[in-house]
Write a protein that holds these residues in place. Structure first.
Motif, mmCIF file in Angstrom:
data_model
loop_
_atom_site.group_PDB
_atom_site.id
_atom_site.type_symbol
_atom_site.label_atom_id
_atom_site.label_comp_id
_atom_site.label_asym_id
_atom_site.label_seq_id
_atom_site.Cartn_x
_atom_site.Cartn_y
_atom_site.Cartn_z
ATOM 1 N N ILE A 1 23.308 34.693 38.746
ATOM 2 C CA ILE A 1 23.058 33.267 38.514
ATOM 3 C C ILE A 1 23.770 32.483 39.594
ATOM 4 O O ILE A 1 24.971 32.665 39.819
ATOM 5 C CB ILE A 1 23.556 32.835 37.121
ATOM 6 N N ILE A 2 23.017 31.626 40.273
ATOM 7 C CA ILE A 2 23.585 30.782 41.326
ATOM 8 C C ILE A 2 23.420 29.330 40.904
ATOM 9 O O ILE A 2 22.298 28.829 40.771
ATOM 10 C CB ILE A 2 22.904 31.030 42.689
ATOM 11 N N ASN A 3 24.522 28.659 40.666
ATOM 12 C CA ASN A 3 24.517 27.261 40.250
ATOM 13 C C ASN A 3 24.826 26.376 41.453
ATOM 14 O O ASN A 3 25.895 26.502 42.060
ATOM 15 C CB ASN A 3 25.550 27.029 39.156
ATOM 16 N N ILE A 4 23.881 25.501 41.783
ATOM 17 C CA ILE A 4 24.077 24.632 42.944
ATOM 18 C C ILE A 4 24.896 23.419 42.522
ATOM 19 O O ILE A 4 24.438 22.559 41.766
ATOM 20 C CB ILE A 4 22.742 24.193 43.558
ATOM 21 N N THR B 1 30.383 27.599 35.579
ATOM 22 C CA THR B 1 30.199 28.816 36.371
ATOM 23 C C THR B 1 31.325 29.800 36.117
ATOM 24 O O THR B 1 31.093 30.996 35.880
ATOM 25 C CB THR B 1 30.125 28.468 37.871
ATOM 26 N N ARG B 2 32.554 29.321 36.143
ATOM 27 C CA ARG B 2 33.699 30.210 35.933
ATOM 28 C C ARG B 2 33.717 30.773 34.511
ATOM 29 O O ARG B 2 33.978 31.965 34.293
ATOM 30 C CB ARG B 2 34.992 29.462 36.228
ATOM 31 N N ALA B 3 33.444 29.903 33.540
ATOM 32 C CA ALA B 3 33.444 30.354 32.148
ATOM 33 C C ALA B 3 32.344 31.387 31.910
ATOM 34 O O ALA B 3 32.568 32.423 31.268
ATOM 35 C CB ALA B 3 33.257 29.157 31.218
ATOM 36 N N ALA B 4 31.154 31.111 32.424
ATOM 37 C CA ALA B 4 30.036 32.035 32.231
ATOM 38 C C ALA B 4 30.275 33.355 32.954
ATOM 39 O O ALA B 4 29.905 34.425 32.454
ATOM 40 C CB ALA B 4 28.740 31.396 32.715
ATOM 41 N N ALA B 5 30.888 33.288 34.136
ATOM 42 C CA ALA B 5 31.169 34.517 34.888
ATOM 43 C C ALA B 5 32.062 35.447 34.087
ATOM 44 O O ALA B 5 31.847 36.674 34.053
ATOM 45 C CB ALA B 5 31.812 34.177 36.226
ATOM 46 N N ARG B 6 33.054 34.898 33.417
ATOM 47 C CA ARG B 6 33.955 35.720 32.606
ATOM 48 C C ARG B 6 33.224 36.301 31.394
ATOM 49 O O ARG B 6 33.398 37.471 31.047
ATOM 50 C CB ARG B 6 35.156 34.890 32.151
ATOM 51 N N GLU B 7 32.408 35.484 30.761
ATOM 52 C CA GLU B 7 31.721 35.935 29.551
ATOM 53 C C GLU B 7 30.635 36.970 29.840
ATOM 54 O O GLU B 7 30.456 37.924 29.077
ATOM 55 C CB GLU B 7 31.089 34.734 28.844
ATOM 56 N N LEU B 8 29.916 36.797 30.934
ATOM 57 C CA LEU B 8 28.722 37.609 31.190
ATOM 58 C C LEU B 8 28.971 38.838 32.052
ATOM 59 O O LEU B 8 28.071 39.664 32.229
ATOM 60 C CB LEU B 8 27.640 36.741 31.834
ATOM 61 N N ALA B 9 30.185 38.990 32.559
ATOM 62 C CA ALA B 9 30.473 40.137 33.428
ATOM 63 C C ALA B 9 30.212 41.469 32.733
ATOM 64 O O ALA B 9 29.763 42.435 33.357
ATOM 65 C CB ALA B 9 31.920 40.069 33.921
ATOM 66 N N LYS B 10 30.458 41.514 31.430
ATOM 67 C CA LYS B 10 30.257 42.781 30.691
ATOM 68 C C LYS B 10 28.798 43.212 30.670
ATOM 69 O O LYS B 10 28.488 44.377 30.408
ATOM 70 C CB LYS B 10 30.788 42.641 29.265
ATOM 71 N N TYR B 11 27.900 42.269 30.958
ATOM 72 C CA TYR B 11 26.471 42.605 31.023
ATOM 73 C C TYR B 11 26.006 42.842 32.471
ATOM 74 O O TYR B 11 24.817 42.945 32.724
ATOM 75 C CB TYR B 11 25.633 41.468 30.429
ATOM 76 N N HIS B 12 26.962 42.879 33.391
ATOM 77 C CA HIS B 12 26.658 43.029 34.819
ATOM 78 C C HIS B 12 25.860 41.840 35.349
ATOM 79 O O HIS B 12 25.016 41.988 36.231
ATOM 80 C CB HIS B 12 25.909 44.336 35.095
ATOM 81 N N ILE B 13 26.160 40.668 34.784
ATOM 82 C CA ILE B 13 25.560 39.424 35.261
ATOM 83 C C ILE B 13 26.629 38.639 36.007
ATOM 84 O O ILE B 13 27.688 38.328 35.448
ATOM 85 C CB ILE B 13 25.009 38.583 34.092
ATOM 86 N N ARG B 14 26.378 38.373 37.269
ATOM 87 C CA ARG B 14 27.311 37.619 38.102
ATOM 88 C C ARG B 14 26.920 36.144 38.119
ATOM 89 O O ARG B 14 25.728 35.803 38.088
ATOM 90 C CB ARG B 14 27.320 38.165 39.528
ATOM 91 N N VAL B 15 27.922 35.263 38.179
ATOM 92 C CA VAL B 15 27.668 33.820 38.187
ATOM 93 C C VAL B 15 28.554 33.188 39.251
ATOM 94 O O VAL B 15 29.785 33.320 39.215
ATOM 95 C CB VAL B 15 27.969 33.173 36.818
ATOM 96 N N TYR C 1 30.246 42.241 44.335
ATOM 97 C CA TYR C 1 31.587 42.132 43.756
ATOM 98 C C TYR C 1 32.068 40.683 43.699
ATOM 99 O O TYR C 1 33.239 40.408 43.484
ATOM 100 C CB TYR C 1 32.570 42.999 44.540
ATOM 101 N N SER C 2 31.134 39.742 43.867
ATOM 102 C CA SER C 2 31.486 38.316 43.820
ATOM 103 C C SER C 2 30.975 37.698 42.529
ATOM 104 O O SER C 2 29.772 37.702 42.257
ATOM 105 C CB SER C 2 30.863 37.573 45.014
ATOM 106 N N THR C 3 31.896 37.175 41.730
ATOM 107 C CA THR C 3 31.503 36.435 40.533
ATOM 108 C C THR C 3 32.593 35.428 40.190
ATOM 109 O O THR C 3 33.778 35.657 40.476
ATOM 110 C CB THR C 3 31.210 37.367 39.343
ATOM 111 N N GLY C 4 32.177 34.307 39.616
ATOM 112 C CA GLY C 4 33.123 33.250 39.260
ATOM 113 C C GLY C 4 33.702 32.538 40.459
ATOM 114 O O GLY C 4 34.740 31.893 40.362
#
Length: 243
Positions: free
Chosen positions: A134-137, A161-175, A229-232
């Motif tokens: 997920i890329i948030n502009i 973006t930061r909150a979602a990155a922490r929550e969704l990392a377990k699903y291999h979803i980067r934000v 390896y980039s998220t949050g």
């Protein structure tokens, strides 16, 4: 091999400006792209030009029902979603003293609520794909301040973006969030303060506006496995303004 081969992307605000260049680049890199916008004429023309790997859906990004329909139609056409680019937004500059609540709420709905809804309704589809990006502009005004309405919603995009990155990392979803400076888009060209913007641009270390394609290359990096390896994180493309 193309960087986005086998991936399905939704790009909001995809009929014009940066959204259009994102869509063109993504298709050229092998993705199947769902372009959403309120501008049906331009959106449909772009999807037709891009061929079988693109489709257009008219979309009010502040509508929960519209988001549900976009995800449903995207899956039916192309399969589970693996990329979301929350690109749609408005650059309205409001006044704390003189703006109405309705004026303010409209900016919040488009710039902030839409990002929440986009993430909320694509997660289930990305879980089917077993990973996603997920890329948030956002904007440099989400880092340094600016006009009420625009700046505070772009700050909010950073937090989401930061909150979602922490929550969704377990699903291999980067934000991740992208923070452009002044980009040579119709939104900037049609700004009532365009002359003032041009003067400001001359003071930048790089001394010019960015072309939309330059931001699209950064978005492509974040959408692809090159940024695995980039998220949050916050990615800035501002010509050196914040430096």
């Amino acid at each position: 091999m193309s960087k986005l081969e086998g991936k399905v992307a939704i790009i909001t605000g995809g009929a014009n400006g940066m959204g259009e260049t994102h869509a063109r680049l993504f298709v050229s890199e092998g993705a199947k792209v769902v372009i959403t916008d309120i501008d049906s004429e331009k959106g449909e023309a772009l999807a037709k030009e891009l061929g079988n790997h693109a489709m257009f859906i008219k979309h009010d990004v502040s509508s929960e029902t519209d988001w549900q329909q976009v995800v449903k139609k995207a899956e039916e056409a192309f399969g589970p979603i693996s990329i979301l680019v929350n690109n749609a937004g408005v650059s309205t500059s409001l006044s704390v003293e003189y703006s109405s609540l309705d004026d303010y709420q409209q900016v919040v709905n488009i710039n902030q609520i839409s990002v929440f809804l986009g993430m909320k309704y694509t997660v289930a589809s990305m879980k089917k794909a077993e990973k996603g990006s997920i890329i948030n502009i956002s904007s440099i005004n989400g880092l340094s301040g600016g006009a009420i309405g625009y700046s505070d919603t772009k700050f909010a995009v950073r937090g989401m973006t930061r909150a979602a990155a922490r929550e969704l990392a377990k699903y291999h979803i980067r934000v991740n969030s992208v923070h452009p400076g002044v980009i040579n888009t119709p939104m900037v060209k049609n700004n009532e303060h365009y002359d003032r913007i041009q003067q400001m641009v001359q003071t930048l270390p790089l001394g010019r506006m960015a072309e939309p394609e330059e931001i699209s290359q950064l978005v492509l990096f974040l959408a692809s496995d090159d940024s695995s390896y980039s998220t949050g994180s916050e990615f800035i493309a501002d010509g050196g303004l914040l430096a």
